[in-house]
Every structure is written in structure tokens, then in C-alpha cells.
Design a protein around this motif. Structure first.
Motif, short mmCIF file in Angstrom:
data_model
loop_
_atom_site.label_atom_id
_atom_site.label_comp_id
_atom_site.label_asym_id
_atom_site.label_seq_id
_atom_site.Cartn_x
_atom_site.Cartn_y
_atom_site.Cartn_z
N HIS A 90 1.14 -7.42 -0.14
CA HIS A 90 1.89 -6.18 -0.27
C HIS A 90 1.27 -4.98 0.45
O HIS A 90 1.58 -3.83 0.12
CB HIS A 90 2.05 -5.82 -1.75
N ARG A 91 0.38 -5.23 1.43
CA ARG A 91 -0.27 -4.10 2.12
C ARG A 91 0.75 -3.16 2.76
O ARG A 91 0.67 -1.95 2.61
CB ARG A 91 -1.20 -4.59 3.23
N GLU A 92 1.70 -3.75 3.49
CA GLU A 92 2.69 -2.90 4.19
C GLU A 92 3.55 -2.15 3.19
O GLU A 92 3.88 -0.98 3.39
CB GLU A 92 3.58 -3.75 5.09
N LEU A 93 3.92 -2.83 2.11
CA LEU A 93 4.76 -2.20 1.10
C LEU A 93 4.03 -1.00 0.47
O LEU A 93 4.63 0.04 0.20
CB LEU A 93 5.11 -3.23 0.02
N SER A 94 2.72 -1.17 0.28
CA SER A 94 1.92 -0.07 -0.27
C SER A 94 1.99 1.15 0.64
O SER A 94 2.16 2.29 0.17
CB SER A 94 0.47 -0.52 -0.45
N GLY A 95 1.91 0.92 1.95
CA GLY A 95 2.02 2.02 2.92
C GLY A 95 3.37 2.71 2.84
O GLY A 95 3.47 3.94 2.89
N LEU A 96 4.41 1.90 2.69
CA LEU A 96 5.78 2.41 2.62
C LEU A 96 5.95 3.34 1.41
O LEU A 96 6.61 4.38 1.49
CB LEU A 96 6.72 1.21 2.49
N PHE A 97 5.34 2.96 0.28
CA PHE A 97 5.47 3.75 -0.95
C PHE A 97 4.41 4.84 -1.07
O PHE A 97 4.41 5.61 -2.04
CB PHE A 97 5.42 2.83 -2.18
N GLY A 98 3.52 4.92 -0.08
CA GLY A 98 2.48 5.95 -0.13
C GLY A 98 2.76 7.09 0.82
O GLY A 98 2.05 8.09 0.81
N GLY A 99 3.81 6.96 1.65
CA GLY A 99 4.04 7.96 2.69
C GLY A 99 5.25 8.83 2.41
O GLY A 99 5.55 9.15 1.27
N LYS A 100 5.91 9.23 3.49
CA LYS A 100 7.04 10.16 3.39
C LYS A 100 8.38 9.44 3.58
O LYS A 100 9.40 10.08 3.81
CB LYS A 100 6.90 11.26 4.47
N THR A 101 8.35 8.11 3.50
CA THR A 101 9.57 7.31 3.72
C THR A 101 10.63 7.65 2.67
O THR A 101 10.30 7.75 1.49
CB THR A 101 9.20 5.81 3.62
N LYS A 159 -3.48 -13.44 -4.76
CA LYS A 159 -4.72 -12.70 -4.59
C LYS A 159 -4.46 -11.22 -4.86
O LYS A 159 -3.35 -10.73 -4.66
CB LYS A 159 -5.23 -12.86 -3.15
N SER A 160 -5.51 -10.51 -5.26
CA SER A 160 -5.38 -9.10 -5.61
C SER A 160 -5.62 -8.19 -4.40
O SER A 160 -6.45 -8.50 -3.55
CB SER A 160 -6.41 -8.77 -6.71
N LEU A 161 -4.90 -7.08 -4.36
CA LEU A 161 -5.09 -6.06 -3.32
C LEU A 161 -5.93 -4.93 -3.93
O LEU A 161 -5.51 -4.30 -4.90
CB LEU A 161 -3.73 -5.52 -2.87
N ILE A 162 -7.13 -4.74 -3.36
CA ILE A 162 -8.06 -3.73 -3.88
C ILE A 162 -8.28 -2.66 -2.82
O ILE A 162 -8.51 -2.99 -1.64
CB ILE A 162 -9.41 -4.39 -4.27
N TYR A 163 -8.21 -1.39 -3.22
CA TYR A 163 -8.48 -0.27 -2.31
C TYR A 163 -9.88 0.25 -2.58
O TYR A 163 -10.22 0.61 -3.72
CB TYR A 163 -7.44 0.83 -2.54
N LEU A 164 -10.71 0.25 -1.54
CA LEU A 164 -12.14 0.59 -1.69
C LEU A 164 -12.63 1.06 -0.34
O LEU A 164 -12.26 0.49 0.69
CB LEU A 164 -12.90 -0.67 -2.13
N GLY A 167 -10.05 1.64 2.45
CA GLY A 167 -9.36 0.54 3.10
C GLY A 167 -8.97 -0.53 2.10
O GLY A 167 -9.43 -0.52 0.95
N TYR A 168 -8.10 -1.47 2.54
CA TYR A 168 -7.64 -2.55 1.67
C TYR A 168 -8.57 -3.77 1.75
O TYR A 168 -9.12 -4.07 2.82
CB TYR A 168 -6.23 -2.99 2.08
N HIS A 169 -8.69 -4.45 0.63
CA HIS A 169 -9.48 -5.68 0.54
C HIS A 169 -8.70 -6.70 -0.27
O HIS A 169 -7.94 -6.34 -1.18
CB HIS A 169 -10.83 -5.41 -0.13
N THR A 170 -8.90 -7.98 0.03
CA THR A 170 -8.28 -9.07 -0.73
C THR A 170 -9.34 -9.70 -1.63
O THR A 170 -10.43 -10.03 -1.15
CB THR A 170 -7.72 -10.13 0.25
#
Lengths: 171, 171
Positions: A90-101, A159-164, A167-170
Motif C-alpha cells: 500500500h505504499r502508493e496508496l499511502s502517498g495518495l491519501f497523504g497529499g492534496k489529491t 507484510k507490515s508497512l512501517i514509516y521510519l 521513509g517506508y520499510h517492509t
């Protein structure tokens, strides 16, 4: 009569303090979530790391919501939300919901299922928590939404998406 | 006169709901912290995953503290605490601060530096946040401690300790 000395807050020192705080917070790894709401006050969704468990009796979690977010009034108006724990897919989806979209483009990026509260669960989320907001604490720029968990869903195997470190980590 | 039917809460259903909640929360990865306090109300420390950033203006974080914890009254009495973000080197220390170990044995397991508030920063923590508690929100079994961050420290280069799926991971 003596003039009063009015101490001005040192804006540079305050900005340095805030930068130091953000640099330290970058060291605190966190799961990434998409929080959704839907109802009479409208549909909205935003990406958040500031989510944590409060109690299991009764099941209670909290979400910190920026008062300037486009999702702020829909969430407050509906009084309900769904916390979706993102997987490494879901990395791309996270970007979509974090911006001005715009909101409709955000939701077009994935498949959703409506929960009893009306909020939307993300298909493929590691876990989803359908919630009603029971109280709100003030957190300056943010509201701290304290939520009763009505229902949970779990998906095994992802797998889990972790922000640290910004940046993103799996995991 | 008709007898009132008093509906009893279904304890089995409630316990199932709590189990489902804990199973879903296991999917939510989180950094591990040791939170310390020291002062007139005593020295104490506990391991916690329920920590998150609230605001950077002013720098504010929150910590959820179990009302039954041995650290509860020292933290509330002192009104100050330090959040230490653990590195992958701190797995054993996390266990020590998460169990029933007496307080002096807990602190003997690592090296500490006293901060301006009197709380103890863990040497080698990825980050430490020296805090004063500014307000408290009720979270049923837990208090939600909303804290102003007075000072931060950062260590570069270490790996993060993440708790996910009921086990530790290095990120």
C-alpha cells in the motif's frame, strides 16, 4: 514610571526546537494507516501514523487528526471512522491519501467495503477497526480522537508497512 | 405489575470482542519505548508501545499508561517523564521493564543520564524526549498522558526495535 520590558518569544529558538522535535520523531517507527469516514458530513480519508491502542476493556484506540486536514470536518461531523492498517503493498496508496489529491481520486485507488458505521474498510488491509468517536482531547494543532472500537477485521499473511527515518520499510 | 427484563451483558461475547481487538492490534507494528520518571514521587520506568506524536507546535506527544502499573503513581506524582525510543540492542531491557522486576533491578540493566526534568535518558536510545505532563485524558484502563516536550536527544546510526505480531523485529 518605568517602562515594562516585554519579553518576545524567540522565534528562531522555537523553530529550532520544532526541528529538533521532528528529527527525534523520525527515529520513532510507526505503522501507516488510512483512516476513512463516510456519512451525512461527507466521505473523506487520510494517511496517519499517529494511531495507538488505548485499552482492550472496552476496546479503545486513538487517532490524532490535524485540525487543518480536509478530512477534519467530515470526521468530526460523522463521529465515526475506520482505521485501516496498511500492508507493504500500500505504499502508493499511502502517498495518495497523504497529499492534496481530491477525495474521489483517493478512493478510486483501491477497493473498499462498507462497515456497519458506514465507514470504508480497505480490502487487503492487515487489520481494520470500525470505530465511533467517544471523546476528543485537545492537542494544539491536532485533535486526539478517542474511539470505541465496534468491530475488527484481520487479514493474515501480509507484510507490515512501517514509516521510519522519513521513509517506508517492509517488516 | 410486570417484572422488568434486565438485560445482562453477555460476558462471553465481550471477552470474544476483546480477544478479536487484541488479535487485530497485533497487526499494528509499533516502536518500543522505555518511559522513565524520577522525583519526589519516586523513580519508576515501564516499557510501552502506545506512544505517538501529537503536534510539533508546540512539540507535544502522548503516552498511554495503565492505571494498574507500578509506575502509575510515580509518573502522576512527578508530573514529568522521559520517553526513550529503543534500538535493536534493547530487547532484553524491554523485557526487564515490561515484567514484574523490582524498580532498582530494572534501572541496573542499563546506563542513564539525568535530564533537566529529573527523568532519566537511556544511553544508546535512538531518541529521548524529556517531557512534562500538561493534561490527562481518560482511556478506561489507561490514562492518556498529553506531554509538552522540553528537550530532545538523538543518536544516529542504530537500528529500530519494532513490536509486531507479538514479537520483536529489527528495522
Amino acid at each position: 514610571m518605568q517602562a515594562h520590558l516585554v519579553s518576545q518569544p524567540d522565534e528562531t529558538a522555537e523553530e529550532t526546537r520544532r526541528e529538533n522535535y521532528r528529527d527525534a520523531m523520525a527515529k520513532l517507527g510507526a505503522a501507516v494507516h488510512i483512516v476513512t469516514t463516510a456519512g451525512a458530513a461527507g466521505r473523506a480519508g487520510f494517511a496517519a501514523t499517529a494511531v495507538c491502542s488505548v485499552s482492550d476493556n472496552p476496546p479503545t484506540l486513538l487517532v490524532c487528526l490535524n485540525k487543518g486536514s480536509s478530512a477534519y470536518w467530515p470526521v468530526k461531523g460523522n463521529g465515526t471512522l475506520c482505521v485501516n492498517v496498511l500492508s507493504s503493498e500500500h505504499r502508493e496508496l499511502s502517498g495518495l491519501f497523504g497529499g492534496k489529491t481530491p477525495v474521489e481520486e483517493r478512493f478510486a485507488g483501491a477497493t473498499w467495503t462498507e462497515l456497519p458505521s458506514g465507514s470504508l474498510a480497505l480490502d487487503g488491509a492487515l487489520a481494520s477497526f470500525d470505530c465511533e468517536i467517544t471523546s476528543v482531547a485537545d492537542g494544539h494543532s491536532h485533535d486526539i480522537l478517542i474511539c470505541r472500537v465496534l468491530e475488527t477485521q484481520v487479514n493474515e499473511g501480509g507484510k507490515s508497512l512501517i514509516y521510519l527515518n522519513r521513509g517506508y520499510h517492509t517488516v
